[in-house]
Structures are given as C-alpha cells and as structure tokens.
Design an enzyme around this catalytic site. Structure first.
Site, PDB file in Angstrom:
ATOM      1  N   ASP A   1       0.832  -1.207   0.000  1.00 24.20           N
ATOM      2  CA  ASP A   1       0.000   0.000   0.000  1.00 24.20           C
ATOM      3  C   ASP A   1       0.866   1.256   0.000  1.00 24.20           C
ATOM      4  O   ASP A   1       1.897   1.308   0.683  1.00 24.20           O
ATOM      5  CB  ASP A   1      -0.861  -0.045   1.279  1.00 24.20           C
ATOM      6  CG  ASP A   1      -1.710   1.187   1.470  1.00 24.20           C
ATOM      7  OD1 ASP A   1      -2.666   1.355   0.713  1.00 24.20           O
ATOM      8  OD2 ASP A   1      -1.395   1.984   2.382  1.00 24.20           O
TER       9      ASP A   1
ATOM     10  N   GLU B   1       0.956  -0.553  -5.095  1.00 23.46           N
ATOM     11  CA  GLU B   1      -0.036   0.510  -5.247  1.00 23.46           C
ATOM     12  C   GLU B   1       0.739   1.817  -5.379  1.00 23.46           C
ATOM     13  O   GLU B   1       1.097   2.445  -4.387  1.00 23.46           O
ATOM     14  CB  GLU B   1      -0.981   0.592  -4.041  1.00 23.46           C
ATOM     15  CG  GLU B   1      -2.140   1.533  -4.324  1.00 23.46           C
ATOM     16  CD  GLU B   1      -2.532   2.507  -3.215  1.00 23.46           C
ATOM     17  OE1 GLU B   1      -3.569   3.172  -3.354  1.00 23.46           O
ATOM     18  OE2 GLU B   1      -1.811   2.626  -2.211  1.00 23.46           O
TER      19      GLU B   1
HETATM   20  C1  GLC Z   1      -4.108   3.530   0.126  1.00 21.35           C
HETATM   21  C2  GLC Z   1      -5.471   2.908   0.366  1.00 21.35           C
HETATM   22  C3  GLC Z   1      -6.390   3.935   0.956  1.00 21.35           C
HETATM   23  C4  GLC Z   1      -5.791   4.493   2.221  1.00 21.35           C
HETATM   24  C5  GLC Z   1      -4.384   5.031   1.953  1.00 21.35           C
HETATM   25  C6  GLC Z   1      -3.677   5.403   3.216  1.00 21.35           C
HETATM   26  O1  GLC Z   1      -4.141   4.479  -0.866  1.00 21.35           O
HETATM   27  O2  GLC Z   1      -5.978   2.387  -0.839  1.00 21.35           O
HETATM   28  O3  GLC Z   1      -7.662   3.396   1.211  1.00 21.35           O
HETATM   29  O4  GLC Z   1      -6.607   5.510   2.728  1.00 21.35           O
HETATM   30  O5  GLC Z   1      -3.587   4.053   1.322  1.00 21.35           O
HETATM   31  O6  GLC Z   1      -3.431   4.253   3.978  1.00 21.35           O
END
Ligand code: GLC
Length: 594
Positions: free
Chosen positions: A250, A292
C-alpha cells in the site's frame, strides 16, 4: 450458427449453477443459509490451484471488503467467517485471486489502513484461526489470496508511536519522522486534501512535529531506521507463513523522504522494495508483490524493477482507469489510445493490474487539470460525489446504470493489457450512498438477496456497520445476487460468461498489444497476440451506432470468428482491411486465423 473450437462460451442460464454435492463443511453450509447466500446449496467441486508460476498474468482478481461482504456472527460487521461462507459464489463467478484490504487491529480511522498491530486480526473480523480457515477454503477452491500491507505508516495508536512520542530516546524514538518545525520537505504534496492542510502535525506529548502523507492519525514510519525496515520484513514473513499468495504494498511511493524532492519514487524506496523481493524469493518463492503506486506509467514501471534487481510482480495501472471513463463520456477512443501508446513495455514476468473501481475514490491524480475539470463536470455534479482528488462513486451510478456502458467498460478492462480487478458488488451493478462520509459510500454491504439487510447480516438494520443502499434504483430489491442468478441475461451472468471466455484465451493475459488504425475516432481497435493466437478486439466507445474500417496490417485473408458466439464473419480483405458496424457501445472479440 457454428461454434468454433476456440469458443468457450458458458451457457448463460441459471442452470449453469453447480450441482449440489456433499463436499464442503456442514458448518459453512448452515452459515451460508443464515447469511442468505443464494448459492449456499450449490457447493463447488474442490479444484487444485494452477501451478503456473506466472499465474497472476492470467488471473481474475476480486477486491473484497471483509466488513461488508458477509456477517457470520450477526453483530452487523462483516467478518472472516462470513467471507469464507461466500467462497462458493466467488469460485462460481470465476475469481482466481482475492485481494483483502487490511484486517489487522486498528482504530478504523482509515478503513483499517491505520494499523495498531500488524501481526494479528482485528477482533471485529475474527481470529487467526478464522484466517487460516479462510486461506484453506480459498486454496481448496483453486483460488488464491493477496493481503494488504500498508508499510508507509501506522496508526497513532500503534505501540511504536505511543512509545516514540513519550520516550524519544527509547527503542522506538526514531521509528517515525520527527522534526522541531514543520518546514521540511515542502515539495511533497498533501494527498488527503479534504482533511489535511500539511504533511506535518504537532504532537503535544513529544512537543515535536511528525510527518504523515495521509491522515494526521497515520504517522509515517522512518525508513532511514534499519530497525523499521527489519520490522516490516518480519511482518511480511509472518503473513507469508500463513500461505498467502501475495502482498499488495500500500502507498508504496512514499516510504522515504528527501529534501529537494517531492518524496515520491525515491531510489532508496526502490532499494527497499527490491530487498523485500529478495527475501520473498528466497524464503517464500512464488509469493507475489503488487505495488499501489498512483503514478504516471514511466514512474510506475520502475516498481517492476529490473531482471538483475526485481521489485514487484504486478503494479496497478492508475492512469488508464480514468481514461476509460473519460472516453466513454466523450464517445471517442483517443484518451485510451494515447495512454496505451505512452505506457512502456514491462518485463516478461511482470503484469499490470487493471481496474475500474476500488474501495477508494476514482482518483483523478493521473489526468491533466483540464481532463479533471471535465471529469468532475461529467461524473460528479454534486459536491458530495467528490473526495480528495477524485470521485467517490461506484461503477453502475457513474455509468447511469446503463447495462451497455457497464458491459463496455468491463470489456475494456478485460481486454486491455493486464489482469483485471473486479470490485465486490460491481459484478451486480451495486449503487453507492453519497451521504456517507469519506469513501464509505462505496463500501456498503454486499447485496445477496432482496430481503432485510440484503442477506448480509442478521443484525438489526440499525446495528449494521454501514447501511444497506436504499435508493430507488439500487436497493436490494432492485439489485441483488439472487435475482441476477435467476435471470440469464443479468449483468452477473454476463460477467461470469465474459470472464470464462477471457480465461479460455490466455493471450488476454500474456499477449502483446498492437493498436490498429481506424477511420472512426469512436472505435478502439487492437490486436492481442502471442505465439498461439491472435485476437482482434474492437469497441464502439460512442453511444450511437457506428461503422469503421479497421486496418489489420499483416492479417490479410485471415478468417474472423466471434469468440462469444462462434459466428463466422467476413474474412479480412487482401489489403488488410476489415469493415465493421457496431450498435451503440457495441464490441467484438474476434479470433483471427489463416
Ligand atoms: C491507500 C489505500 C487507501 C488508504 C491510503 C492510506 O491508498 O488504498 O484506502 O486511505 O492508502 O493508507
């Protein structure tokens, strides 16, 4: 009508539901019934997982929010046992791999992405034993599972942060990024612009500022500290030990900070990801990493690493997603064509992760200012539809609940390079609730049956974690799994059939892409090909009937067979041209052969 041998059409009738069998545990069957699971009595046959080491290049992924899928204990909150009880449905749909957003202990200020203990299960979802049962259930059905590791930050409730703020010279004093003032790293943008004005927040306990790229309740970890790096490797080892098949990393671009930069995609960040990969390859071979990284294609490809120093197996392709929506409204394929043309090649063992929607806002970070303004005016006329730099709506409401538009958007998702990620509920066209805060409007309970709580939970409606959608067009009577199972031409059956056709042609996962010239800007045409097969994909992006001549260079004289029906079309002419006519939002997948 002839059926070609390559055509693997699943009969689109409710009778394709799997036959009853005695397999499966009686505990789960009764749980299924309690949850109102419409396919509870149709237990799937156990299936082995494919042993293909590149399985992720051909897989269909499904993002499922634990808290909104199935509530097994009736407390109003979805849980691990609730998801386990619905695995038959996911297998039936043709899902190969689940992606579970974080389920760790958390004060839930950010949907669980704010973690207070990385090595346990949030009791609202169940226990580590329930997690083991889930993983076993997934694997027994030939499916796989990815878990989500937010490695950039923790919750401010995490004991590391509590210790760091109260004991600066203690073992955790340097786990976070502390400064005496808030002037550092001024070039790093604020991401959650709706709620934060700065990436620094003053902590009254330590009397210093701490750094955070997201909510101020989510302090960033200090990756300059080798202990932090070691902790993260330990956490990944812990979950890999449960036999999970991969990790979504993430918010991965933001691990390190550096003065004079925007703090994104820094070389040290890449070094650390390569270190995770090295550990995974050595200790848990076959487990995959997914980045991500909401970045432009030339920056994202860096997260695949190189042959000598690999990083992630998969990366989300963020920029292609908004352009699908842009094109659909504009009725012109140009936006999609141009992002495909600027997307660099990726290593042969890598794969893009493509998606239409997920649990976040439809992010508009990877478009120009002009495109963003246009997208807001098309898709978010009401201020409540916006969140941060994006639009907090689900697929069906975005596309006016138009079946042809929803199908075309999915056809794009299923035929562009990459492995598709379906967001739970979008396979039945669920709606959203723009009155709920933050991104909760797209995270409401899954709609299984047209009854109380949509079959999600036996709790009193007032006790549900989030309310079931109640709007006229999207309430559980209008949209639910059970009635779509009964209707052979429902979106649900169309999704299943289309995924089955896609899976019968691995070229969609591993084939090269060649964009084809057309004489009509509303038509997107391209070829996907590998050593075994060549498929021509052609789509009318416009909301009106269209005709075009596609130039299929190098395929002169090839026969043209529709993959869905097996119908044979006129062959490609000797000059390589193919004349096509389309209904509004019409599409074709043609198998070409000499
Ligand atoms: C990522 C997740 C999101 C979250 C962010 C901070 O982008 O997809 O839902 O708020 O990380 O953790």
């Amino acid at each position: 009508m002839e059926t070609s041998p390559s055509s693997q059409v699943v009969t689109d009738s409710a009778s394709t539901l799997p036959a009853s069998s005695s397999a499966g545990s009686s505990h789960l069957s009764s749980l299924n019934l309690a949850l109102g699971n419409p396919i509870a009595h149709h237990v799937q046959n156990p299936e082995p997982m494919t042993e293909d080491p590149l399985w992720y290049q051909h897989a269909v992924f499904y993002e499922v929010l634990l808290r909104s899928f199935g509530d097994a204990n009736g407390d109003g909150m979805g849980d691990l046992a609730g998801l386990t009880a619905h695995l038959d449905y996911l297998q039936w749909l043709g899902v190969d791999c689940l992606w579970l957003p974080p389920f760790y202990p958390s004060p839930m200020q950010d949907g669980g992405y704010d973690i207070s203990n990385f090595m346990d299960i949030n009791p609202i979802y169940g226990s580590l034993d329930d997690f083991r049962t889930l993983v076993e259930g997934v694997h027994n059905r030939g499916m796989r599972i990815l878990v989500d590791i937010p490695l950039n930050h923790t919750s401010d409730q995490h004991p590391w942060f509590q210790s760091s703020r109260s004991n600066p010279s203690g073992p955790y004093g340097d786990y976070y990024v502390w400064r005496d003032d808030d002037s550092g790293y001024p070039d790093a943008r604020v991401i959650f612009v709706d709620s934060e004005t700065s990436n620094w927040t003053f902590d009254p306990v330590r009397k210093q500022y701490f750094w955070h790229r997201f909510f101020s309740s989510q302090p960033d970890l200090n990756y300059e500290n080798p202990d932090v790096q070691r902790e993260i490797l330990t956490i990944i080892r812990f979950w890999a030990g449960f036999g999970v098949d991969g990790f979504r990393l993430d918010a991965v671009p933001y691990l390190f900070e550096e003065e004079g930069t925007n703090g994104e995609n820094l070389p040290k960040t890449h070094e650390f990801i390569a270190r995770i990969r090295q550990m995974i390859d050595a200790e848990f071979p076959g487990t995959i990493l997914l980045a991500e990284a909401n970045q432009w294609p030339e920056d994202v490809v860096e997260y695949f690493g190189t042959e000598e120093r690999p990083e992630c197996h998969m990366c989300f392709h963020f920029p292609v997603m908004p352009r699908i929506f842009y094109s659909l409204k504009e009725g012109n394929a140009q936006a999609i064509r141009s992002i495909l043309m600027t997307t660099p090649d990726i290593p042969t063992t890598a794969q893009w992760s493509t998606f239409l929607r997920n649990h976040d806002e439809l992010t508009l970070e990877m478009v120009t200012d002009q495109e963003r303004a246009q997208m807001y005016s098309w898709y978010a006329t009401d201020q409540r539809m916006r969140a941060n730099v994006g639009i907090r709506r689900r697929l069906a409401p975005l596309l006016d609940n138009s079946l042809t538009q929803i199908q075309l958007a999915n056809i794009l998702l299923f035929s562009l390079p990459g492995s598709p990620y379906v967001y739970y509920g979008d396979e039945i066209g669920m709606g959203d609730n723009i009155w709920l805060p933050d991104r909760d409007g797209v995270r409401t309970p899954m709609q299984w049956i047209p009854e109380a709580n949509a079959g999600f939970s036996q709790a009193a409606p007032a006790d549900l974690n989030l309310p079931v959608i109640s709007s006229l067009s999207y309430n559980p009577s209008a949209v639910n799994v059970q009635s779509q199972l009964e209707q052979p031409h429902s979106l649900l059956h169309w999704m299943r059939n289309t995924l089955a056709v896609r899976k019968a042609h691995p070229v969609f996962g591993d084939g090269a892409l060649v964009l084809l010239p057309t004489d009509n800007p509303a038509v997107l045409a391209f070829v996907r090909h590998n050593a075994e097969e060549t498929i021509l994909c052609a789509m009318n992006i416009a909301d009106s009937a269209q005709a075009t001549t596609v130039d299929v260079d190098g395929c002169a004289g090839s026969s043209v067979t529709d993959l869905f029906s097996g119908s044979v079309f006129p062959s490609i002419a000797e000059d390589g041209s193919l004349r096509l006519t389309f209904a509004a939002r019409g599409y074709y997948w043609f198998s070409l052969s000499h």
